[in-house]
Design a protein around this motif. Structure first.
Motif, short mmCIF file in Angstrom:
data_model
loop_
_atom_site.label_atom_id
_atom_site.label_comp_id
_atom_site.label_asym_id
_atom_site.label_seq_id
_atom_site.Cartn_x
_atom_site.Cartn_y
_atom_site.Cartn_z
N ASP A 22 0.81 -1.20 0.00
CA ASP A 22 0.00 0.00 0.00
C ASP A 22 0.85 1.26 0.00
O ASP A 22 0.33 2.34 0.20
N CYS A 75 -7.42 -5.29 16.07
CA CYS A 75 -6.94 -5.05 14.71
C CYS A 75 -5.46 -4.70 14.66
O CYS A 75 -4.73 -5.13 13.76
N LEU A 97 -7.27 -4.64 4.59
CA LEU A 97 -8.00 -3.44 4.24
C LEU A 97 -7.06 -2.37 3.70
O LEU A 97 -5.89 -2.30 4.09
N ARG A 98 -7.57 -1.54 2.83
CA ARG A 98 -6.78 -0.41 2.32
C ARG A 98 -6.68 0.65 3.40
O ARG A 98 -7.54 0.74 4.29
N TRP A 100 -7.31 3.84 3.37
CA TRP A 100 -8.45 4.76 3.46
C TRP A 100 -9.64 4.09 4.14
O TRP A 100 -10.43 4.77 4.80
N GLN A 101 -9.77 2.77 4.01
CA GLN A 101 -10.85 2.07 4.68
C GLN A 101 -10.62 2.04 6.19
O GLN A 101 -11.54 2.24 6.98
N LYS A 102 -9.36 1.79 6.58
CA LYS A 102 -9.03 1.83 8.00
C LYS A 102 -9.22 3.23 8.56
O LYS A 102 -9.71 3.40 9.67
N ALA A 104 -11.32 5.59 7.54
CA ALA A 104 -12.75 5.87 7.70
C ALA A 104 -13.33 5.11 8.88
O ALA A 104 -14.12 5.66 9.66
N PHE A 105 -12.92 3.87 9.05
CA PHE A 105 -13.43 3.05 10.15
C PHE A 105 -12.99 3.60 11.50
O PHE A 105 -13.81 3.76 12.41
N TYR A 136 -3.67 6.83 9.06
CA TYR A 136 -3.99 5.93 7.95
C TYR A 136 -4.52 6.70 6.75
O TYR A 136 -4.25 6.36 5.61
N ALA A 140 -3.01 6.97 2.86
CA ALA A 140 -3.81 6.68 1.67
C ALA A 140 -3.58 7.73 0.58
O ALA A 140 -3.79 7.46 -0.60
#
Length: 174
Positions: A22, A75, A97-98, A100-102, A104-105, A136, A140
């Motif tokens: 990534d 995680c 997970l990418r 940007w997903q982490k 946002a989460f 994170y 991204a």
């Protein structure tokens, strides 16, 4: 083969599978993980402190913060949850997970208790967890470009502007 061995094999990356690159350097990846662990600690302590009240919204926010701490530990640092059977599988899935997903989460996870009960305890308790999401999110965006590329782009834009200007001046002279 025991159930624990099956989970370790499920969590281990397959030898033929390409590694999810990534664009994060090793030290930035560890910085994000350490921020996640620190965010989990701050959420756990602040959530426990938040539960020592009679206000139901504070108790709900405190329970949510302790749940956030558990998820962050699960995680980012599965070795803290070594007695939970599914910890390695969840961590392996979270690593896929990418960034940007982490981001946002983790940011969404940290904002919810603050919306439930806006107090200093919830703000400061969720600040490091939110900062983990920001780290994170920054990863991204990708690496910063080098100065040579920017100079080349600037030079091309300057040439295009000069051509437009000379074209406009020639059109006025006719």
């Amino acid at each position: 083969m025991s159930a624990q061995d099956e989970q370790f094999q499920a969590a281990a990356p397959e030898p033929g599978a390409p590694c999810a690159d990534d664009g994060m350097t090793w030290w930035y990846r560890w910085l994000c993980r350490m921020a996640g662990v620190a965010g989990g600690l701050s959420c756990a302590f602040a959530g426990l402190w938040n539960c020592v009240t009679i206000n139901p919204l504070n108790i709900a926010a405190g329970v949510w913060m302790m749940l956030n701490a558990f998820i962050l530990f699960l995680c980012e640092a599965p070795f803290c949850c070594q007695f939970i059977e599914f910890a390695n599988a969840v961590s392996a899935r979270a690593d896929k997970l990418r960034p940007w997903q982490k981001a946002a989460f983790y940011c969404g996870m940290a904002v919810f208790p603050v919306m439930l009960s806006l107090t200093l305890t919830t703000l400061f308790g969720n600040a490091i967890a939110f900062a983990t999401g920001v780290l994170y999110g920054l990863s991204a965006l990708g690496k910063k470009g080098d100065a040579i590329s920017y100079a080349r782009i600037h030079q091309q834009q300057k040439q295009m502007d000069e051509e437009k200007l000379t074209g406009a001046l020639e059109g006025q002279g006719l």
